[in-house]
Design a protein around this motif. Structure first.
Motif, PDB file in Angstrom:
ATOM      1  N   VAL A  15      22.669  44.233  31.325  1.00 33.87           N
ATOM      2  CA  VAL A  15      21.889  43.481  32.319  1.00 33.87           C
ATOM      3  C   VAL A  15      21.463  42.139  31.715  1.00 33.87           C
ATOM      4  O   VAL A  15      21.541  41.099  32.377  1.00 33.87           O
ATOM      5  CB  VAL A  15      20.654  44.304  32.780  1.00 33.87           C
ATOM      6  CG1 VAL A  15      19.662  43.420  33.524  1.00 33.87           C
ATOM      7  CG2 VAL A  15      21.092  45.461  33.670  1.00 33.87           C
ATOM      8  N   TRP A  39      32.404  38.332  38.343  1.00 36.72           N
ATOM      9  CA  TRP A  39      32.301  39.616  39.068  1.00 36.72           C
ATOM     10  C   TRP A  39      31.762  40.722  38.168  1.00 36.72           C
ATOM     11  O   TRP A  39      31.117  41.664  38.635  1.00 36.72           O
ATOM     12  CB  TRP A  39      33.627  40.009  39.722  1.00 36.72           C
ATOM     13  CG  TRP A  39      34.726  40.500  38.823  1.00 36.72           C
ATOM     14  CD1 TRP A  39      35.792  39.796  38.371  1.00 36.72           C
ATOM     15  CD2 TRP A  39      34.889  41.830  38.279  1.00 36.72           C
ATOM     16  NE1 TRP A  39      36.591  40.586  37.573  1.00 36.72           N
ATOM     17  CE2 TRP A  39      36.056  41.836  37.511  1.00 36.72           C
ATOM     18  CE3 TRP A  39      34.140  43.001  38.362  1.00 36.72           C
ATOM     19  CZ2 TRP A  39      36.510  42.969  36.823  1.00 36.72           C
ATOM     20  CZ3 TRP A  39      34.585  44.127  37.675  1.00 36.72           C
ATOM     21  CH2 TRP A  39      35.758  44.103  36.914  1.00 36.72           C
ATOM     22  N   SER A  40      32.038  40.589  36.861  1.00 36.56           N
ATOM     23  CA  SER A  40      31.568  41.589  35.910  1.00 36.56           C
ATOM     24  C   SER A  40      30.046  41.629  35.885  1.00 36.56           C
ATOM     25  O   SER A  40      29.430  42.699  35.813  1.00 36.56           O
ATOM     26  CB  SER A  40      32.143  41.264  34.533  1.00 36.56           C
ATOM     27  OG  SER A  40      31.808  42.260  33.618  1.00 36.56           O
ATOM     28  N   ALA A  41      29.415  40.440  35.973  1.00 36.40           N
ATOM     29  CA  ALA A  41      27.952  40.362  35.967  1.00 36.40           C
ATOM     30  C   ALA A  41      27.387  41.032  37.220  1.00 36.40           C
ATOM     31  O   ALA A  41      26.435  41.804  37.162  1.00 36.40           O
ATOM     32  CB  ALA A  41      27.510  38.905  35.906  1.00 36.40           C
ATOM     33  N   GLN A  93      28.858  43.315  39.029  1.00 36.99           N
ATOM     34  CA  GLN A  93      29.146  44.749  38.903  1.00 36.99           C
ATOM     35  C   GLN A  93      28.090  45.430  38.042  1.00 36.99           C
ATOM     36  O   GLN A  93      27.592  46.499  38.367  1.00 36.99           O
ATOM     37  CB  GLN A  93      30.548  44.919  38.290  1.00 36.99           C
ATOM     38  CG  GLN A  93      30.851  46.282  37.692  1.00 36.99           C
ATOM     39  CD  GLN A  93      31.368  47.276  38.714  1.00 36.99           C
ATOM     40  OE1 GLN A  93      31.659  46.922  39.839  1.00 36.99           O
ATOM     41  NE2 GLN A  93      31.467  48.534  38.320  1.00 36.99           N
ATOM     42  N   THR A  94      27.750  44.793  36.906  1.00 41.73           N
ATOM     43  CA  THR A  94      26.760  45.366  36.001  1.00 41.73           C
ATOM     44  C   THR A  94      25.398  45.471  36.673  1.00 41.73           C
ATOM     45  O   THR A  94      24.653  46.418  36.444  1.00 41.73           O
ATOM     46  CB  THR A  94      26.675  44.518  34.717  1.00 41.73           C
ATOM     47  OG1 THR A  94      27.928  44.601  34.052  1.00 41.73           O
ATOM     48  CG2 THR A  94      25.586  45.012  33.789  1.00 41.73           C
ATOM     49  N   LEU A  95      25.068  44.494  37.516  1.00 40.77           N
ATOM     50  CA  LEU A  95      23.786  44.531  38.210  1.00 40.77           C
ATOM     51  C   LEU A  95      23.809  45.510  39.382  1.00 40.77           C
ATOM     52  O   LEU A  95      22.803  45.709  40.047  1.00 40.77           O
ATOM     53  CB  LEU A  95      23.397  43.129  38.677  1.00 40.77           C
ATOM     54  CG  LEU A  95      23.098  42.145  37.528  1.00 40.77           C
ATOM     55  CD1 LEU A  95      22.884  40.748  38.071  1.00 40.77           C
ATOM     56  CD2 LEU A  95      21.890  42.590  36.722  1.00 40.77           C
ATOM     57  N   GLY A  96      24.983  46.103  39.637  1.00 41.00           N
ATOM     58  CA  GLY A  96      25.073  47.140  40.651  1.00 41.00           C
ATOM     59  C   GLY A  96      25.245  46.634  42.066  1.00 41.00           C
ATOM     60  O   GLY A  96      25.165  47.404  43.013  1.00 41.00           O
ATOM     61  N   SER A 101      27.790  45.896  43.681  1.00 41.92           N
ATOM     62  CA  SER A 101      29.200  45.983  44.016  1.00 41.92           C
ATOM     63  C   SER A 101      29.502  47.376  44.519  1.00 41.92           C
ATOM     64  O   SER A 101      28.668  48.273  44.432  1.00 41.92           O
ATOM     65  CB  SER A 101      30.024  45.653  42.770  1.00 41.92           C
ATOM     66  OG  SER A 101      31.369  45.554  43.100  1.00 41.92           O
ATOM     67  N   GLY A 102      30.653  47.542  45.067  1.00 48.86           N
ATOM     68  CA  GLY A 102      31.081  48.846  45.566  1.00 48.86           C
ATOM     69  C   GLY A 102      32.524  48.722  45.965  1.00 48.86           C
ATOM     70  O   GLY A 102      33.174  47.730  45.631  1.00 48.86           O
ATOM     71  N   PHE A 141      33.607  44.895  45.840  1.00 50.59           N
ATOM     72  CA  PHE A 141      34.292  44.582  44.587  1.00 50.59           C
ATOM     73  C   PHE A 141      35.354  43.502  44.814  1.00 50.59           C
ATOM     74  O   PHE A 141      35.397  42.492  44.121  1.00 50.59           O
ATOM     75  CB  PHE A 141      34.930  45.844  43.988  1.00 50.59           C
ATOM     76  CG  PHE A 141      35.877  45.532  42.871  1.00 50.59           C
ATOM     77  CD1 PHE A 141      35.402  45.089  41.652  1.00 50.59           C
ATOM     78  CD2 PHE A 141      37.255  45.627  43.051  1.00 50.59           C
ATOM     79  CE1 PHE A 141      36.271  44.759  40.631  1.00 50.59           C
ATOM     80  CE2 PHE A 141      38.129  45.298  42.033  1.00 50.59           C
ATOM     81  CZ  PHE A 141      37.630  44.873  40.828  1.00 50.59           C
TER      82      PHE A 141
END
Lengths: 252, 225
Positions: B12, B177-179, B181-184, B186-187, B191
């Protein structure tokens, strides 16, 4: 019609976690290409035993692609390149070429120490599961199946997450040795259902804490895990776990 | 503290600092584009920033973000190497859906850091730093336009800056997008959306930087006519 192929098998030998380990090679002649990979290894072991050599150790159980015990890293891919994403036991020799060298390695990860040859200790997954991968329920008479209404989409998605068999291919493929795909699937299968929701925050925290404690790495979203998962788990599960975990920590 | 102890917490920190740095790059790119059209307008921005207290505070904040991002990157990489274990695979096959950048974020980061050092030497040292300590180089510290012309008249710097910009593009093509995704955030549906949004955003962003470098290298900006 099955045809026969001949190839060189290069397999990993290691006497326990402290041993350095090495490869051994053997030329396999005239193996029918409808033989499964594990049957081919059985043939290899028959030959080794007949030669008075120590057989090659590997994990396997149901050989039906559902138990999650087989765990070979074949030619650089966990479970090898199977037809439609499946475990090693569903890999057939028709996927290989005549004259090819096939390299077989164990799952290599600090959290999965080698027991012998290609058999690794995956009890770390059981420990993560035991840390919170359950629901606390009152036992007794089972209630009516329709007492709790669950939307079809949620039930389907929970089922998809639950198909994770805990084989460890995700950890084996990950350059970071991260277990996030496994943990997130196990968290999701419960968090998506009403019965799992009350303990969702507690579960996410407990399972992530156990995962970190056992020495799994940090996910960097390379997606190698979902590319090799025999059950097609996706990193959408990881996003869900991150969401639950961050929410739970912010609520503390 | 979960942000420094847990694996997700550390990620995070990487995500939040990374996103903040992308926002800074957005501001920086917008500022650079001004130099394409008017030297005076660009120098006015330089004057506004200069060694004023708010610019210095913002620079220190920015440096802190960069330092945290780098320290956590090394910390996470160290832990990941340890988790991978001593024995290495003899054969590895990279699956198609695994992007090259995603597996080389640290290497790209190191290239970006080296580029940053060069950039600080070319501009920050001659501008904000010169103004703070009261020295003066070939041009006035607030004559940013002259410093751009000076720097990109040297083809070696042009090549190094282009490499630097390409490295940042690769880093952000995964990092954006990785950031998220890490923060949640996404889905299954989002995605793909975040990936496209990220690619478009990052490409436009880095194109803005690249155009300025090339325009000054080939001396063909409206502000130079």
């Amino acid at each position: 019609m099955a045809k026969n192929i001949s190839f060189t098998i290069r397999y990993w030998k290691q006497n326990g976690p402290k041993d350095a380990g090495h490869f051994e090679e053997r030329v396999m002649k005239d193996i029918p290409d409808d033989t499964s990979f594990l049957e081919m290894l059985d043939i290899l072991n028959e030959q080794l035993i007949n030669d008075g050599k120590e057989p090659f150790t590997f994990d396997h159980d149901c050989r039906e692609g559902i138990c999650g015990m087989c765990s070979l890293y074949i030619n650089g891919t966990p479970h090898g390149k199977t037809e439609r994403g499946a475990t090693t036991c569903q890999l057939y020799m028709r996927r290989f070429k005549d004259g090819e060298t096939i390299t077989v390695e164990p799952w290599r990860s600090a959290a999965f120490p080698v027991i012998k040859d290609c058999m690794v200790d995956r009890s770390a997954f059981d420990k993560i599961q035991a840390a919170g991968g359950y629901t606390t329920i009152r036992t007794g008479q089972a209630q009516d199946a329709n007492a709790i209404l669950i939307p079809k989409e949620d039930a389907d998605e929970a089922m998809d997450c639950a198909t994770c068999i805990g084989c460890g291919a995700c950890v084996a493929a990950c350059k970071n040795g991260s277990a996030m795909l496994f943990v997130s699937s196990k968290v999701s299968q419960l968090a998506l259902l009403p019965q799992g929701k009350p303990e969702a925050a507690k579960r996410a925290k407990a399972m992530v804490a156990k995962m970190d404690e056992l020495g799994f790495g940090n996910c960097t979203n390379t997606r190698a895990c979902e590319a090799v998962c025999p059950k097609n788990e996706t990193i959408a599960n990881i996003a869900r776990l991150n969401r639950h975990f961050i929410k739970a920590k912010l609520a503390d | 503290m979960w942000l420094t102890k847990s694996s997700i917490g550390k990620k995070v920190v990487m995500s939040v600092t990374g996103i903040a740095l992308i926002l800074f790059l957005t501001f920086h790119a917008a500022m650079n584009v001004v130099a394409l059209f008017s030297g005076d307008a660009y120098n006015e921005i330089c004057e506004l920033l200069g060694a004023n207290w708010y610019a210095i505070v913002a620079t220190m904040g920015l440096a802190a973000l960069a330092v945290i991002h780098i320290v956590f990157a090394f910390l996470l990489t160290f832990e990941n190497r340890k988790a991978r274990g001593q024995s290495k695979y003899a054969v590895t096959a990279r699956p198609e859906k695994v992007e090259w950048a995603s597996q080389n974020m640290l290497v790209l980061g190191i290239i970006i850091f080296l580029g940053l050092l060069l950039h600080l030497f070319n501009f920050w040292y001659n501008m904000m730093f010169a103004e703070i300590v009261g020295t003066m180089g070939a041009y006035s510290p607030s004559d940013g336009f002259a410093w751009i012309q000076e720097t990109f008249s040297n083809p070696v710097f042009v090549v190094l800056y282009v490499i630097w910009i390409v490295a940042i593009w690769f880093h952000l093509s995964h990092g954006f997008w990785s950031a998220i995704q890490t923060l949640g955030w996404s889905g299954k549906t989002w995605f793909c959306r975040w990936k496209i949004i990220g690619l478009v955003y990052v490409t436009l962003l880095m194109a803005a930087f690249l155009i300025v470098v090339l325009a000054f290298a080939f001396k063909c900006a409206p502000s130079l006519c």
